[in-house]
Structure formats: structure tokens, C-alpha cells
Design a protein around this motif. Structure first.
Motif, mmCIF file in Angstrom:
data_model
loop_
_atom_site.group_PDB
_atom_site.id
_atom_site.type_symbol
_atom_site.label_atom_id
_atom_site.label_comp_id
_atom_site.label_asym_id
_atom_site.label_seq_id
_atom_site.Cartn_x
_atom_site.Cartn_y
_atom_site.Cartn_z
ATOM 1 N N GLY A 15 18.403 -3.347 62.870
ATOM 2 C CA GLY A 15 18.190 -3.710 64.269
ATOM 3 C C GLY A 15 19.029 -4.873 64.754
ATOM 4 O O GLY A 15 18.949 -5.252 65.921
ATOM 5 N N SER A 16 19.826 -5.467 63.894
ATOM 6 C CA SER A 16 20.538 -6.689 64.293
ATOM 7 C C SER A 16 21.787 -6.875 63.447
ATOM 8 O O SER A 16 21.953 -6.214 62.410
ATOM 9 C CB SER A 16 19.576 -7.882 64.099
ATOM 10 N N GLY A 17 22.652 -7.745 63.897
ATOM 11 C CA GLY A 17 23.745 -8.294 63.099
ATOM 12 C C GLY A 17 24.514 -7.291 62.259
ATOM 13 O O GLY A 17 25.049 -6.287 62.762
ATOM 14 N N ILE A 18 24.585 -7.570 60.976
ATOM 15 C CA ILE A 18 25.402 -6.782 60.047
ATOM 16 C C ILE A 18 24.873 -5.347 59.938
ATOM 17 O O ILE A 18 25.656 -4.390 59.944
ATOM 18 C CB ILE A 18 25.432 -7.486 58.665
ATOM 19 N N GLY A 19 23.572 -5.184 59.848
ATOM 20 C CA GLY A 19 22.984 -3.848 59.709
ATOM 21 C C GLY A 19 23.289 -2.975 60.907
ATOM 22 O O GLY A 19 23.605 -1.785 60.776
ATOM 23 N N ARG A 20 23.201 -3.567 62.096
ATOM 24 C CA ARG A 20 23.515 -2.800 63.313
ATOM 25 C C ARG A 20 24.980 -2.380 63.310
ATOM 26 O O ARG A 20 25.312 -1.226 63.619
ATOM 27 C CB ARG A 20 23.194 -3.642 64.552
ATOM 28 N N ALA A 21 25.870 -3.296 62.950
ATOM 29 C CA ALA A 21 27.309 -2.968 62.940
ATOM 30 C C ALA A 21 27.588 -1.851 61.931
ATOM 31 O O ALA A 21 28.392 -0.945 62.193
ATOM 32 C CB ALA A 21 28.123 -4.215 62.609
ATOM 33 N N ILE A 22 26.933 -1.902 60.785
ATOM 34 C CA ILE A 22 27.140 -0.843 59.779
ATOM 35 C C ILE A 22 26.619 0.491 60.312
ATOM 36 O O ILE A 22 27.248 1.542 60.123
ATOM 37 C CB ILE A 22 26.474 -1.226 58.433
ATOM 38 N N ALA A 23 25.486 0.470 60.996
ATOM 39 C CA ALA A 23 24.935 1.713 61.561
ATOM 40 C C ALA A 23 25.953 2.356 62.513
ATOM 41 O O ALA A 23 26.233 3.561 62.438
ATOM 42 C CB ALA A 23 23.620 1.426 62.289
ATOM 43 N N VAL A 24 26.507 1.545 63.393
ATOM 44 C CA VAL A 24 27.495 2.063 64.359
ATOM 45 C C VAL A 24 28.738 2.569 63.616
ATOM 46 O O VAL A 24 29.265 3.646 63.908
ATOM 47 C CB VAL A 24 27.863 0.952 65.381
ATOM 48 N N GLY A 25 29.200 1.801 62.635
ATOM 49 C CA GLY A 25 30.411 2.173 61.887
ATOM 50 C C GLY A 25 30.220 3.439 61.065
ATOM 51 O O GLY A 25 31.116 4.297 61.011
ATOM 52 N N TYR A 26 29.065 3.569 60.434
ATOM 53 C CA TYR A 26 28.800 4.778 59.637
ATOM 54 C C TYR A 26 28.737 6.021 60.529
ATOM 55 O O TYR A 26 29.249 7.089 60.173
ATOM 56 C CB TYR A 26 27.479 4.625 58.868
ATOM 57 N N ALA A 27 28.094 5.869 61.683
ATOM 58 C CA ALA A 27 27.996 7.023 62.594
ATOM 59 C C ALA A 27 29.389 7.435 63.067
ATOM 60 O O ALA A 27 29.697 8.626 63.168
ATOM 61 C CB ALA A 27 27.102 6.675 63.780
ATOM 62 N N ARG A 28 30.231 6.451 63.343
ATOM 63 C CA ARG A 28 31.616 6.740 63.767
ATOM 64 C C ARG A 28 32.341 7.543 62.691
ATOM 65 O O ARG A 28 33.210 8.356 62.972
ATOM 66 C CB ARG A 28 32.330 5.413 64.015
ATOM 67 N N GLU A 29 31.983 7.327 61.434
ATOM 68 C CA GLU A 29 32.612 8.058 60.322
ATOM 69 C C GLU A 29 31.860 9.344 59.984
ATOM 70 O O GLU A 29 32.036 9.916 58.910
ATOM 71 C CB GLU A 29 32.719 7.154 59.090
ATOM 72 N N GLY A 30 30.965 9.757 60.867
ATOM 73 C CA GLY A 30 30.369 11.076 60.723
ATOM 74 C C GLY A 30 29.035 11.126 60.006
ATOM 75 O O GLY A 30 28.450 12.209 59.860
#
Ligand code: NAI
Length: 255
Positions: A15-30
């Protein structure tokens, strides 16, 4: 082809910070992303960010200290989302009382930090282990510079002990699960600008200055700086990497 196509990735503290950025980045990679957080609203906001960007995402409330809830969540995700092949153990808190601080504060810091940062990693990993073993999964644990050293800028022995523990746990699992093709690694972020250290940045510029003086790249990190290493460790580019920690610390540990 995107690097994480056909994977289901569970991220704690998303829900925040590093975890949120990873969620967005992983989704971008499919990847199909499952965003978990103790805070329902922030998990939902991450899910909205991911889906607005065209990703596939579910979000659920999970307190990583609640072992029974972790087990129930793993079952719910298996039933309603599918087989999990990537787990990012990211949920964490920081406290800054030294051992010689007020006893009540020191004891509370120890109990909370170890429960979330270390036992939480155990609880969630244990809950998802069946799925990760069945799917040659990849586990990415968020460690720290403090997986190796204590830092002088105010920080608690509990935090350093918890992050040393995360690295030890990473190595133990990598050894035990390697023959099954499950890879287990960690990331060691340096000083990353997130809500976790917002108070320090606002109230203790001297601590930040000292940290940056020790950081060859000479700047604080952004959550996005952790996304590349997190994708690398979850995808096939790191097919022969296990039991490792990738430092994303601006060079802090080189000094
Ligand atoms: P943050 O405070 O922005 O995000 C942490 C998230 O974890 C929050 O959404 C929070 O609600 C969640 N969380 C807290 N307790 C939880 C629980 N019991 N169950 C489930 N979720 C819970 O912090 P940040 O900076 O993004 O930290 C993420 C990880 O990175 C943590 O493990 C932290 O120790 C680590 N880290 C952060 C660094 C930094 O400079 N920001 C440096 C090194 C490591």
C-alpha cells in the motif's frame, strides 16, 4: 514478451512506498499482482494505480503478524486468483529507540519490529510455501543495509536484528529449496524516500546529510530505484541467482 508474463505475484506492504512501486512495476512486466497491506485503503489505492495503468490486480487486507490470517489468505488467493509463483516480503516498519532509551519504548520496538519485519516474513512465506514449491517460485525479501551493519543515524537494535534475520532466512530457504527450483533472494535498499522515513527527513536533516555523505551516488533513492532489482530477482534473467542480496543502496556499503 514482458518479463513476468504468466506469473501471479503477491506483495506484502504493497500500500505504500517500495511495495507500491514494485506492484506497479511487476504489473507493467505482465504479472498478475496481489497487493496485500494491513491498511485496506492504501492497498486499494495501489490496486487502482495498477489497474489504471492497464495491469491486472487484486488487493486484500493482511496483517503479516497474524499467522492464521496469512494461511487463510493463501487459501483464498489460491481459490480466487490462482497459483502464486512470486512472493515479495516487503511489509516492514522502522523504529529508532536505542537500547538505552526508555524501557517501555525499547521493549515495544523490539516486539513490534521483530513481529512484523521478521516473524511476518516467516508467516507469509510459510503460508504460500505450497504454491511456491509447486510452481518453481521466486521469493524476494526486502532486507536493508542493516542486514549487514548498524547505522549511527538513529535506528533501533530491533530493526538491525530484524534485517540481519531476513538475510539469514533468505539464505536458509535458498539452501533448502534450491533443488526444487525455488529461488530465494533479498534486496538491500539504502535510504529510500518513503513514508517510513518522512519524519526523519522532516525533522532530522543532519541525519540525512550524514547518510548522503556515506552514499557515493550522493542522493536518496526513490521507490522506483528498487523496482529493477525486484523484477530481476523475480524473472528468468536471474535463473542462476539464489541466496543472494542485491544492494540498491547508492553504493553505501562500498564506503
Ligand atoms: P512504507 O512505510 O512506505 O510502507 C510499508 C508498508 O507496510 C505500509 O503500507 C504499511 O501499511 C505496511 N505494513 C506495516 N505493517 C504491516 C503489517 N503488520 N502487515 C502488513 N503490512 C504492513 O515503507 P517502505 O520504505 O516502503 O518500506 C518497505 C520495506 O523496505 C520495509 O521492509 C522496510 O524495512 C524496507 N526498507 C526501507 C528503506 C527505506 O529507506 N525506505 C531502506 C531499507 C529497507
Amino acid at each position: 514478451m514482458p518479463l513476468l508474463q504468466n506469473h501471479i505475484a503477491v506483495i506484502t506492504g504493497a500500500g505504500s512506498g517500495i511495495g507500491r512501486a514494485i506492484a506497479v512495476g511487476y504489473a507493467r512486466e505482465g504479472a498478475r499482482v496481489v497487493a496485500l497491506d494491513v491498511d485496506a485503503d492504501s492497498a486499494r489505492q495501489t490496486a487502482k494505480l495498477v489497474s489504471d495503468a492497464g495491469g491486472t490486480v487484486d488487493s486484500f487486507v493482511l496483517d503479516v503478524t497474524d499467522r492464521a490470517a496469512c494461511t487463510a489468505m493463501a487459501k483464498q488467493i489460491a481459490d480466487t486468483v490462482g497459483p502464486v509463483s512470486i512472493l515479495v516480503n516487503n511489509a516492514g516498519i522502522a523504529r529508532r529507540n536505542g537500547m538505552t532509551g526508555a524501557p517501555e519504548a525499547v521493549i515495544k520496538d523490539w516486539e513490534d519490529v521483530i513481529a512484523i519485519n521478521l516473524t511476518g516474513v516467516f508467516n507469509v512465506t510459510h503460508a504460500f510455501l505450497g504454491s511456491l514449491r509447486a510452481n518453481k517460485g521466486r521469493i524476494v525479501n526486502i532486507g536493508s543495509i542493516q542486514s549487514f551493519v548498524h547505522i549511527r543515524q538513529p535506528s533501533s537494535p530491533a530493526y538491525t536484528a530484524s534485517k540481519h534475520g531476513v538475510l539469514g532466512f533468505t539464505r536458509a530457504l535458498a539452501v533448502e529449496l534450491g533443488k526444487e527450483g525455488v529461488r530465494v533472494n533479498a534486496i538491500g535498499p539504502g535510504f529510500i524516500e518513503t513514508p517510513l522515513n518522512a519524519a526523519t527527513r522532516a525533522n532530522n536533516p543532519e541525519a540525512v546529510r550524514l547518510f548522503m555523505e556515506h552514499t557515493p551516488l550522493g542522493r536518496a533513492g526513490k521507490p522506483e530505484d528498487i523496482v529493477g532489482p525486484a523484477i530481476f530477482l523475480a524473472c528468468d534473467l536471474s535463473s542462476y541467482v539464489t541466496g543472494s542480496i542485491v544492494m540498491a543502496d547508492g553504493g553505501y556499503r562500498a564506503v
